[in-house]
Design an enzyme around this catalytic site. Structure first.
Site, mmCIF file in Angstrom:
data_model
loop_
_atom_site.group_PDB
_atom_site.id
_atom_site.type_symbol
_atom_site.label_atom_id
_atom_site.label_comp_id
_atom_site.label_asym_id
_atom_site.label_seq_id
_atom_site.Cartn_x
_atom_site.Cartn_y
_atom_site.Cartn_z
ATOM 1 N N SER B 146 0.836 -1.198 0.000
ATOM 2 C CA SER B 146 0.000 0.000 0.000
ATOM 3 C C SER B 146 0.875 1.255 0.000
ATOM 4 O O SER B 146 1.711 1.419 -0.885
ATOM 5 C CB SER B 146 -0.923 -0.049 1.219
ATOM 6 O OG SER B 146 -1.972 0.855 1.080
ATOM 7 N N ARG B 216 -11.595 6.129 10.113
ATOM 8 C CA ARG B 216 -11.061 4.771 10.103
ATOM 9 C C ARG B 216 -12.105 3.768 9.609
ATOM 10 O O ARG B 216 -11.795 2.836 8.876
ATOM 11 C CB ARG B 216 -10.605 4.392 11.520
ATOM 12 C CG ARG B 216 -10.114 2.981 11.669
ATOM 13 C CD ARG B 216 -8.883 2.727 10.826
ATOM 14 N NE ARG B 216 -8.261 1.449 11.147
ATOM 15 C CZ ARG B 216 -7.195 0.982 10.530
ATOM 16 N NH1 ARG B 216 -6.638 1.683 9.553
ATOM 17 N NH2 ARG B 216 -6.673 -0.171 10.869
ATOM 18 N N ASP B 311 -8.639 -6.784 -4.411
ATOM 19 C CA ASP B 311 -8.244 -5.450 -3.935
ATOM 20 C C ASP B 311 -8.816 -4.404 -4.892
ATOM 21 O O ASP B 311 -8.351 -4.256 -6.014
ATOM 22 C CB ASP B 311 -6.713 -5.374 -3.899
ATOM 23 C CG ASP B 311 -6.190 -4.046 -3.374
ATOM 24 O OD1 ASP B 311 -7.007 -3.110 -3.171
ATOM 25 O OD2 ASP B 311 -4.971 -3.942 -3.156
ATOM 26 N N HIS B 344 -7.812 -5.446 -0.136
ATOM 27 C CA HIS B 344 -6.541 -4.739 -0.016
ATOM 28 C C HIS B 344 -5.730 -5.237 1.190
ATOM 29 O O HIS B 344 -4.504 -5.316 1.141
ATOM 30 C CB HIS B 344 -6.828 -3.244 0.105
ATOM 31 C CG HIS B 344 -5.593 -2.407 0.205
ATOM 32 N ND1 HIS B 344 -4.618 -2.401 -0.765
ATOM 33 C CD2 HIS B 344 -5.163 -1.556 1.175
ATOM 34 C CE1 HIS B 344 -3.649 -1.566 -0.409
ATOM 35 N NE2 HIS B 344 -3.941 -1.048 0.760
ATOM 36 N N ASP B 345 -6.443 -5.551 2.268
ATOM 37 C CA ASP B 345 -5.776 -5.992 3.499
ATOM 38 C C ASP B 345 -4.983 -7.298 3.335
ATOM 39 O O ASP B 345 -4.217 -7.662 4.217
ATOM 40 C CB ASP B 345 -6.810 -6.196 4.622
ATOM 41 C CG ASP B 345 -6.775 -5.051 5.625
ATOM 42 O OD1 ASP B 345 -5.916 -4.169 5.469
ATOM 43 O OD2 ASP B 345 -7.610 -5.052 6.550
#
Lengths: 197, 371
Positions: B146, B216, B311, B344-345
């Site tokens: 990222s 967040r 992602d 994405h994680d």
């Protein structure tokens, strides 16, 4: 590890310290072998599964399609560009071959000889589309849309003014065949090293 | 708490991409493993937006595992029995490196919004100085996911003589419009919190916790995939078997996001969040020196890219664009896409294929470089 017959021949064509690109490198058998002979190897492979296997082996490989992605490379960056058992699955073999000899000083191409006597016999006697070890598909699921014979390929080179630097013809059992008048009948596959004239 | 720090401005001030400058800038960092005799076994690990220097082992303030403990440590993929791993907190961060909550030497007060806007390149400049200070000439590899991948790319483009291999993971050469949009919502949410006080919340002894938590929560959704969320939470209810017909928590996903927001505000500074998201938004390698392909010309570094199928924050297509330009300079580049539902994680999670391939890449390179 034992290399496929045509790959064995191709590996003999490559010298130390060359910088090569293997187009359609599969799971990287050839470049893995050549990397150990201090050859700087890169690969392009269509299937992500193949790419992942290659990178896991420590090989430099990207996912890409030879039909479109060779255009990205600059001229003459490789000493040799290899296209093994793939040309007949390309949508435009002519454009791909032009790219191969543009980005590499020479290209090595291996392909099955569609004029091999057993193939001719299949069609002649059975009247069915030929199948063998290196052409294992049925007519309805084959990716091989541009098959050619040894004669066809040489005719193409002549017509397009390409230089055949070296050629090796292989029998079905993997032996080298000495060139003869009947090579187009006897060769199971051909390995050609070509360049611009 | 005390962090290991180096003053990277002890010789000269740090000029930023904005032409602003930092007269005093400290970098907080952690190292893992042992530096070998030739100093040739160094891997710089770059953290993402909300990460920090504690990539391995146990984080000293949260007591949780480091953010990449799954990958970095003795016997792991980035094996600290063999490699010397450096991980530093980015400038603008809030885990010890100079950032908006640091003291401005000009007036002895916290910078807050007087802190200059920093860029990914500024972060990397600071890392280069850290490496210099540690006496390391050339890194074995720079690895990051990222925003960490953006830093890795900057190393590859602008400091190519200082590094052998670049491993950008789940990243891009630029932040897309959609990514900027999500970041802007996050920033607006922080700034809309009455406790934010135009960034001076520390002077009022309050925290814009609600705004930061919402930021967040939004961001966290972008780190997951729709399929992954559906599979994990579905429409499952949190407490009872029937709907409450109130605005309390009904669904598990609501509870989960709330928890993500709540735990985040304990460990992260709101102004840092503004600065670092801005740095990511400003990132665009394609508008430098005649575009991407020019940027990677005559590059001897070995690149190994990873992307993940689900992602949508940094989709595979973004990586393919960089590959295209690297090919046009005939760079040594590998590219792997991993099939996963984790979005994405994924780069932070247990992804066996990703780990196996990264390990293979590192050991291949180790052999090639004769380490």
């Amino acid at each position: 590890m034992s290399l496929r017959n045509d790959l064995k021949i191709i590996s003999e064509f490559i010298e130390e310290n060359e910088k090569i690109l293997d187009v359609g490198c599969g799971e990287g058998d050839l470049i893995d072998f050549l990397s150990k002979k201090s050859v700087d190897c890169r690969g392009i492979e269509l299937s992500q599964k193949g790419v992942n296997k290659c990178v896991e082996k420590g090989l430099t490989v990207i996912q890409g399609d030879a039909n479109s992605d060779l255009q990205d490379y600059p001229n003459d960056v490789f000493t040799t560009v290899i296209l093994s058992q793939t040309i007949h699955a390309m949508s435009s073999p002519e454009a791909v071959i032009n790219d191969l000899i543009r980005i590499g000083k020479r290209a090595i191409i291996s392909f099955p000889n569609f004029a091999y006597w057993k193939i001719r016999l299949d069609l002649l006697l059975k009247g069915r589309m030929p199948k063998n070890d290196i052409l294992p598909y049925e007519w309805y699921n084959t990716p091989n849309i541009h098959l050619c014979s040894i004669s066809d390929f040489e005719h193409f080179c002549k017509q397009k003014k390409l230089k055949i630097i070296k050629k090796v013809l292989i029998s079905e059992l993997g032996y080298k065949i000495n060139s003869s008048f009947s090579e187009n009948l006897m060769a199971y596959q051909g390995v050609y090293c070509i360049s611009k004239r | 708490m005390a962090f290991d720090k180096i003053d990277i401005t002890f010789k000269e001030k740090l000029i930023l991409e904005s032409n602003d400058q930092l007269d005093k800038c400290e970098i907080a960092y952690e190292t893992y493993g042992k530096l070998n005799k030739n100093k040739s076994n160094v891997i710089l690990v770059c953290h993402a937006l909300t990460g920090d220097q504690f990539c391995s082992g146990v984080h000293p303030s949260t007591n949780k595992k480091g953010w990449w403990d799954i990958l970095v440590g003795p016997g792991k993929v980035i094996d600290t029995n063999f490699f010397f791993v450096i991980c530093s907190n980015v400038i603008g961060g809030c885990q010890g490196s100079t950032g908006p909550s640091s003291i401005n030497p000009k007036n002895g007060k916290q910078y807050n919004l007087d802190f200059p806007v920093i860029t990914i390149k500024d972060m990397v400049e600071a890392q280069v100085r850290l490496i210099d200070a540690l006496g390391i000439e050339k890194l074995f590899a720079v690895i990051g996911g990222s925003m960490g991948g953006m830093q890795a790319l900057v190393w590859g483009a602008l400091f190519k003589n200082r590094v052998n291999a670049i491993v950008p993971i789940a990243t891009s050469y630029r932040h897309s419009a959609q990514n900027i949009a999500f970041h802007e919502i996050g920033r607006q949410s922080i700034m809309a919190d009455p406790n934010w006080n135009k960034g001076l919340y520390n002077e009022f002894n309050v925290k814009p916790s609600r705004g930061l938590a919402v930021a967040r929560m939004i961001a966290h959704i972008t780190y997951l995939s729709e399929y992954g969320l559906q599979k994990k939470f579905g429409r499952n209810l949190q407490f009872s078997s029937s709907l409450s017909y109130r605005f309390d928590i009904d669904f598990q996903i609501e509870s989960y996001l709330k928890y993500q927001g709540r735990t985040f505000v304990d460990r992260f500074d709101a102004n840092s969040y503004l600065y670092i998201t801005k740095a990511m938004d400003y990132f665009d390698l394609s508008n430098r020196r005649g575009g991407l392909s020019n940027l990677f010309k005559n590059n001897d570094a070995t690149f190994c890219f990873f992307s993940f199928t689900s992602d949508w924050l940094f989709p595979t297509a973004e990586t393919k664009t960089i590959i295209k330009s690297l090919n046009s300079s005939a760079a040594s580049v590998s590219f792997v896409e991993i099939k996963t539902d984790n979005g994405h994680d994924s780069f932070l999670l247990k992804e066996p294929e990703f780990h196996k391939i990264l390990k293979g890449f590192l050991s291949g390179l180790t052999k090639k470089l004769g380490l």
